[in-house]
Design an enzyme around this catalytic site. Sequence first.
Site, mmCIF file in Angstrom:
data_model
loop_
_atom_site.group_PDB
_atom_site.id
_atom_site.type_symbol
_atom_site.label_atom_id
_atom_site.label_comp_id
_atom_site.label_asym_id
_atom_site.label_seq_id
_atom_site.Cartn_x
_atom_site.Cartn_y
_atom_site.Cartn_z
ATOM 1 N N LYS A 26 -19.457 25.653 23.217
ATOM 2 C CA LYS A 26 -19.774 26.728 24.162
ATOM 3 C C LYS A 26 -20.020 28.011 23.378
ATOM 4 C CE LYS A 26 -16.779 29.363 26.307
ATOM 5 N NZ LYS A 26 -16.844 30.730 26.799
ATOM 6 N N ASP A 53 -22.868 30.139 27.885
ATOM 7 C CA ASP A 53 -21.969 30.824 28.835
ATOM 8 C C ASP A 53 -22.317 32.311 28.882
ATOM 9 O OD1 ASP A 53 -19.769 31.599 30.375
ATOM 10 O OD2 ASP A 53 -18.365 31.488 28.700
ATOM 11 N N LYS A 110 -23.207 33.879 31.897
ATOM 12 C CA LYS A 110 -22.785 34.406 33.213
ATOM 13 C C LYS A 110 -23.794 35.407 33.772
ATOM 14 C CE LYS A 110 -17.786 33.992 32.265
ATOM 15 N NZ LYS A 110 -17.731 33.779 30.795
ATOM 16 N N HIS A 114 -25.939 37.664 36.177
ATOM 17 C CA HIS A 114 -25.612 38.318 37.455
ATOM 18 C C HIS A 114 -26.582 39.481 37.614
ATOM 19 C CE1 HIS A 114 -22.215 40.166 40.161
ATOM 20 N NE2 HIS A 114 -23.361 40.020 40.789
ATOM 21 N N ASP A 115 -27.631 39.292 38.423
ATOM 22 C CA ASP A 115 -28.651 40.340 38.569
ATOM 23 C C ASP A 115 -29.471 39.988 39.805
ATOM 24 O OD1 ASP A 115 -30.557 42.443 37.884
ATOM 25 O OD2 ASP A 115 -29.838 42.228 35.820
ATOM 26 N N THR A 167 -10.847 34.622 36.082
ATOM 27 C CA THR A 167 -9.397 34.353 36.124
ATOM 28 C C THR A 167 -8.584 35.563 35.673
ATOM 29 O OG1 THR A 167 -9.679 33.253 34.012
ATOM 30 C CG2 THR A 167 -9.435 31.835 35.934
ATOM 31 N N GLN A 186 -3.585 33.232 27.100
ATOM 32 C CA GLN A 186 -3.826 32.516 28.356
ATOM 33 C C GLN A 186 -2.520 32.446 29.139
ATOM 34 O OE1 GLN A 186 -6.625 31.740 29.536
ATOM 35 N NE2 GLN A 186 -8.072 31.002 27.977
ATOM 36 N N ARG A 213 -9.194 28.240 20.873
ATOM 37 C CA ARG A 213 -8.261 28.406 19.762
ATOM 38 C C ARG A 213 -7.381 27.207 19.413
ATOM 39 N NH1 ARG A 213 -6.659 34.022 22.333
ATOM 40 N NH2 ARG A 213 -7.301 32.718 24.102
HETATM 41 O O1 C5P Z 1 -9.276 30.014 22.922
HETATM 42 P P1 C5P Z 1 -9.250 29.562 24.335
HETATM 43 O O2 C5P Z 1 -9.047 28.075 24.519
HETATM 44 O O3 C5P Z 1 -8.314 30.383 25.189
HETATM 45 O O4 C5P Z 1 -10.743 29.845 24.822
HETATM 46 C C1 C5P Z 1 -11.133 29.630 26.138
HETATM 47 C C2 C5P Z 1 -12.579 29.981 26.300
HETATM 48 O O5 C5P Z 1 -12.897 29.885 27.691
HETATM 49 C C3 C5P Z 1 -12.955 31.390 25.892
HETATM 50 O O6 C5P Z 1 -14.321 31.354 25.453
HETATM 51 C C4 C5P Z 1 -12.841 32.177 27.165
HETATM 52 O O7 C5P Z 1 -13.671 33.306 27.192
HETATM 53 C C5 C5P Z 1 -13.305 31.141 28.170
HETATM 54 N N1 C5P Z 1 -12.834 31.354 29.533
HETATM 55 C C6 C5P Z 1 -11.504 31.448 29.872
HETATM 56 N N2 C5P Z 1 -11.126 31.641 31.164
HETATM 57 C C7 C5P Z 1 -12.058 31.746 32.106
HETATM 58 C C8 C5P Z 1 -13.401 31.644 31.809
HETATM 59 C C9 C5P Z 1 -13.764 31.453 30.480
HETATM 60 O O8 C5P Z 1 -10.647 31.328 29.021
HETATM 61 N N3 C5P Z 1 -11.693 31.869 33.347
#
Ligand code: C5P
Length: 232
Positions: free
Chosen positions: A34, A61, A63, A65-66, A120, A190, A211
């Site tokens: 991604k 990704d 996103k 929006h327009d 989120t 997260q 990560r």
């Molecule tokens: O490193 P990690 O596993 O937290 O990365 C999650 C990926 O998913 C990041 O690119 C983050 O921007 C994306 N993402 C997220 N939550 C969302 C939408 C996208 O963590 N609701």
Amino acid sequence: MKPSDKIFVALDTTDLDHALALGRDLAGLVGGVKVGKEFFTALGPDGVRAVADLGMPVFLDLKFHDIPATVAGAVRAALALGPFMLNVHASGGAAMMRAAAETVAKAPTKPLVLAVTVLTSMGDGDLAAVGVGGDAASQVLRLAKLAQQSGLDGVVCSAREAEALRAALGPNFKLVVPGIRPDWAATDDQKRITTPSQAVALGADYLVIGRPITGADNPADAARRIAEELSR
Ligand code: C5P
């Protein structure tokens, strides 16, 4: 589809060499990569093409929006990069989502078009502040239904929302789930996390994982461990 094909690794970096090294390391161990706004703003379409040239499916990704015409134009431009999935904000409305879906429908190779419902990072209070009444869960469901009616293929959602969305939207609507943490990985920033196997049990079609793989001492081993968990 192998269980590991569900995994899309988030290449959240502005360093193309690092992204390509990770991609080469993970080829065959994950379903795709991604790239988002950080990568794209720094490295542009050439960066996306370089990653795509590794032969891995790409989730673009960005996103969008327009207004509908601008989103249709952006989607048309994105199609030239051959992504496997791309996304738009459902809050752009039905006409905007239909414009995206119709643009993709004319393409020879059709990527999946996903909607982002409620970020989120936004809670009920943040929604109220931008004039959205009700709670985040109902807004997610409302926007996901609108996305489906507008011809989109699925949504990006948290694993917590996945079960209700799967029940409301049927078996073919794709659910792409970030916020994944194997039980051996750090939580980082997260908050609402699930393990890879929990997310799939709750209805996820694809898992976006950053990560826990990209920050591991050995990313290939981390990806293998996650794939093993999904095969069990
Ligand atoms: O490193 P990690 O596993 O937290 O990365 C999650 C990926 O998913 C990041 O690119 C983050 O921007 C994306 N993402 C997220 N939550 C969302 C939408 C996208 O963590 N609701």
